[in-house]
Design an enzyme around this catalytic site. Structure first.
Site, PDB file in Angstrom:
ATOM      1  N   ASN A   1      -2.528  -3.847   0.243  1.00 37.47           N
ATOM      2  CA  ASN A   1      -2.781  -5.075   0.982  1.00 37.47           C
ATOM      3  C   ASN A   1      -4.161  -5.000   1.626  1.00 37.47           C
ATOM      4  O   ASN A   1      -4.564  -3.952   2.138  1.00 37.47           O
ATOM      5  CB  ASN A   1      -1.705  -5.275   2.059  1.00 37.47           C
ATOM      6  CG  ASN A   1      -0.347  -5.556   1.456  1.00 37.47           C
ATOM      7  OD1 ASN A   1      -0.235  -6.270   0.475  1.00 37.47           O
ATOM      8  ND2 ASN A   1       0.689  -4.958   2.017  1.00 37.47           N
TER       9      ASN A   1
ATOM     10  N   HIS B   1     -11.646   7.734   6.477  1.00 42.74           N
ATOM     11  CA  HIS B   1     -11.261   6.385   6.878  1.00 42.74           C
ATOM     12  C   HIS B   1     -12.041   5.321   6.115  1.00 42.74           C
ATOM     13  O   HIS B   1     -13.270   5.312   6.118  1.00 42.74           O
ATOM     14  CB  HIS B   1     -11.477   6.160   8.377  1.00 42.74           C
ATOM     15  CG  HIS B   1     -11.042   4.791   8.789  1.00 42.74           C
ATOM     16  ND1 HIS B   1      -9.763   4.519   9.202  1.00 42.74           N
ATOM     17  CD2 HIS B   1     -11.692   3.601   8.774  1.00 42.74           C
ATOM     18  CE1 HIS B   1      -9.651   3.233   9.434  1.00 42.74           C
ATOM     19  NE2 HIS B   1     -10.812   2.646   9.184  1.00 42.74           N
TER      20      HIS B   1
ATOM     21  N   HIS C   1      -4.610   2.221   1.990  1.00 41.58           N
ATOM     22  CA  HIS C   1      -3.413   2.916   1.505  1.00 41.58           C
ATOM     23  C   HIS C   1      -2.843   2.163   0.324  1.00 41.58           C
ATOM     24  O   HIS C   1      -2.877   0.935   0.279  1.00 41.58           O
ATOM     25  CB  HIS C   1      -2.350   3.054   2.606  1.00 41.58           C
ATOM     26  CG  HIS C   1      -1.967   1.766   3.269  1.00 41.58           C
ATOM     27  ND1 HIS C   1      -2.755   1.152   4.216  1.00 41.58           N
ATOM     28  CD2 HIS C   1      -0.889   0.962   3.118  1.00 41.58           C
ATOM     29  CE1 HIS C   1      -2.177   0.037   4.633  1.00 41.58           C
ATOM     30  NE2 HIS C   1      -1.038  -0.105   3.967  1.00 41.58           N
TER      31      HIS C   1
ATOM     32  N   ASP D   1       6.814   6.237   3.275  1.00 43.21           N
ATOM     33  CA  ASP D   1       6.734   5.101   4.198  1.00 43.21           C
ATOM     34  C   ASP D   1       7.917   5.180   5.168  1.00 43.21           C
ATOM     35  O   ASP D   1       9.060   5.421   4.770  1.00 43.21           O
ATOM     36  CB  ASP D   1       6.767   3.783   3.420  1.00 43.21           C
ATOM     37  CG  ASP D   1       6.337   2.606   4.287  1.00 43.21           C
ATOM     38  OD1 ASP D   1       5.288   2.012   3.994  1.00 43.21           O
ATOM     39  OD2 ASP D   1       7.066   2.276   5.259  1.00 43.21           O
TER      40      ASP D   1
ATOM     41  N   HIS E   1      -6.226   1.153   7.400  1.00 42.00           N
ATOM     42  CA  HIS E   1      -6.747   2.354   6.739  1.00 42.00           C
ATOM     43  C   HIS E   1      -6.261   2.237   5.301  1.00 42.00           C
ATOM     44  O   HIS E   1      -5.046   2.095   5.065  1.00 42.00           O
ATOM     45  CB  HIS E   1      -6.185   3.608   7.427  1.00 42.00           C
ATOM     46  CG  HIS E   1      -6.630   4.921   6.847  1.00 42.00           C
ATOM     47  ND1 HIS E   1      -7.201   5.922   7.612  1.00 42.00           N
ATOM     48  CD2 HIS E   1      -6.560   5.411   5.587  1.00 42.00           C
ATOM     49  CE1 HIS E   1      -7.469   6.973   6.844  1.00 42.00           C
ATOM     50  NE2 HIS E   1      -7.076   6.689   5.605  1.00 42.00           N
TER      51      HIS E   1
ATOM     52  N   CYS F   1      -5.380   7.857  10.259  1.00 50.33           N
ATOM     53  CA  CYS F   1      -6.279   8.981  10.580  1.00 50.33           C
ATOM     54  C   CYS F   1      -5.527  10.019  11.415  1.00 50.33           C
ATOM     55  O   CYS F   1      -5.708  11.230  11.228  1.00 50.33           O
ATOM     56  CB  CYS F   1      -7.518   8.495  11.330  1.00 50.33           C
ATOM     57  SG  CYS F   1      -8.762   7.694  10.282  1.00 50.33           S
TER      58      CYS F   1
HETATM   59  P1  AMP Z   1       0.589  -2.598   5.139  1.00 47.56           P
HETATM   60  O1  AMP Z   1       1.423  -3.714   5.716  1.00 47.56           O
HETATM   61  O2  AMP Z   1       0.232  -2.783   3.694  1.00 47.56           O
HETATM   62  O3  AMP Z   1      -0.626  -2.304   5.999  1.00 47.56           O
HETATM   63  O4  AMP Z   1       1.509  -1.313   5.141  1.00 47.56           O
HETATM   64  C1  AMP Z   1       1.612  -0.436   6.212  1.00 47.56           C
HETATM   65  C2  AMP Z   1       2.807   0.426   5.940  1.00 47.56           C
HETATM   66  O5  AMP Z   1       2.748   1.531   6.806  1.00 47.56           O
HETATM   67  C3  AMP Z   1       4.143  -0.261   6.174  1.00 47.56           C
HETATM   68  O6  AMP Z   1       4.895  -0.257   4.962  1.00 47.56           O
HETATM   69  C4  AMP Z   1       4.791   0.583   7.265  1.00 47.56           C
HETATM   70  O7  AMP Z   1       6.182   0.732   7.100  1.00 47.56           O
HETATM   71  C5  AMP Z   1       4.054   1.899   7.104  1.00 47.56           C
HETATM   72  N1  AMP Z   1       4.003   2.724   8.292  1.00 47.56           N
HETATM   73  C6  AMP Z   1       3.684   2.349   9.565  1.00 47.56           C
HETATM   74  N2  AMP Z   1       3.701   3.404  10.387  1.00 47.56           N
HETATM   75  C7  AMP Z   1       4.047   4.481   9.636  1.00 47.56           C
HETATM   76  C8  AMP Z   1       4.245   5.870   9.924  1.00 47.56           C
HETATM   77  N3  AMP Z   1       4.082   6.378  11.162  1.00 47.56           N
HETATM   78  N4  AMP Z   1       4.618   6.686   8.910  1.00 47.56           N
HETATM   79  C9  AMP Z   1       4.790   6.193   7.668  1.00 47.56           C
HETATM   80  N5  AMP Z   1       4.602   4.898   7.333  1.00 47.56           N
HETATM   81  C10 AMP Z   1       4.242   4.058   8.293  1.00 47.56           C
END
Ligand code: AMP
Length: 118
Positions: free
Chosen positions: A88, A49, A101, A33, A99, A10
């Site tokens: 996930n 959200h 994704h 990412d 959130h 968010c």
């Molecule tokens: P998940 O484990 O499926 O919830 O994936 C979360 C993803 O968010 C991971 O692949 C992280 O590398 C990515 N992530 C975390 N913080 C950031 C950020 N500030 N900018 C871009 N990606 C992020």
């Protein structure tokens, strides 16, 4: 647009935390990412959200997210070579950002079941 105060994505949607944006429309933001697991690793998120894809996602947001996945893949040049879409949900799947994704992963040959996002 619904937001949640303590939600990282968010804050990215709001521009309070920087991201490398690759796509945006009224309902969706897509950004790289920060810890890429593949040459192409893009996150596609609804601006509103939702905790995850099992949340009560509106039809309009679900459609917008899925259409954005295709657009992002075409723009990244991986729509012909192939790519993988992963989302996930919850603890068993090791969801770390709560959130909704979609991970768009590509840019190199994958083995079956690879990459593991656990
Ligand atoms: P998940 O484990 O499926 O919830 O994936 C979360 C993803 O968010 C991971 O692949 C992280 O590398 C990515 N992530 C975390 N913080 C950031 C950020 N500030 N900018 C871009 N990606 C992020």
């Amino acid at each position: 647009m619904t937001t949640k105060d303590d939600c990282l994505f968010c804050k990215i949607v709001a521009g309070e935390i920087p991201s490398t944006k690759v796509y945006e429309d009224d309902r969706v933001l897509a950004f790289k990412d920060v810890n890429p697991m593949m040459p192409v690793h893009i996150l596609v998120v609804p601006k509103s959200h939702y905790d995850n894809i099992a949340d009560d996602v509106s039809d309009a947001d679900m459609l917008a997210v899925m259409r954005a996945v295709g657009q992002v893949a075409r723009d990244a040049g991986i729509s012909q070579s192939g790519f993988r879409v992963v989302t996930n949900v919850g603890d068993d799947a090791c969801q770390s950002v709560h959130h909704l994704h979609l991970h768009v992963l590509g840019g190199q040959q994958m083995n079956d079941g690879n990459p593991s996002l656990a």
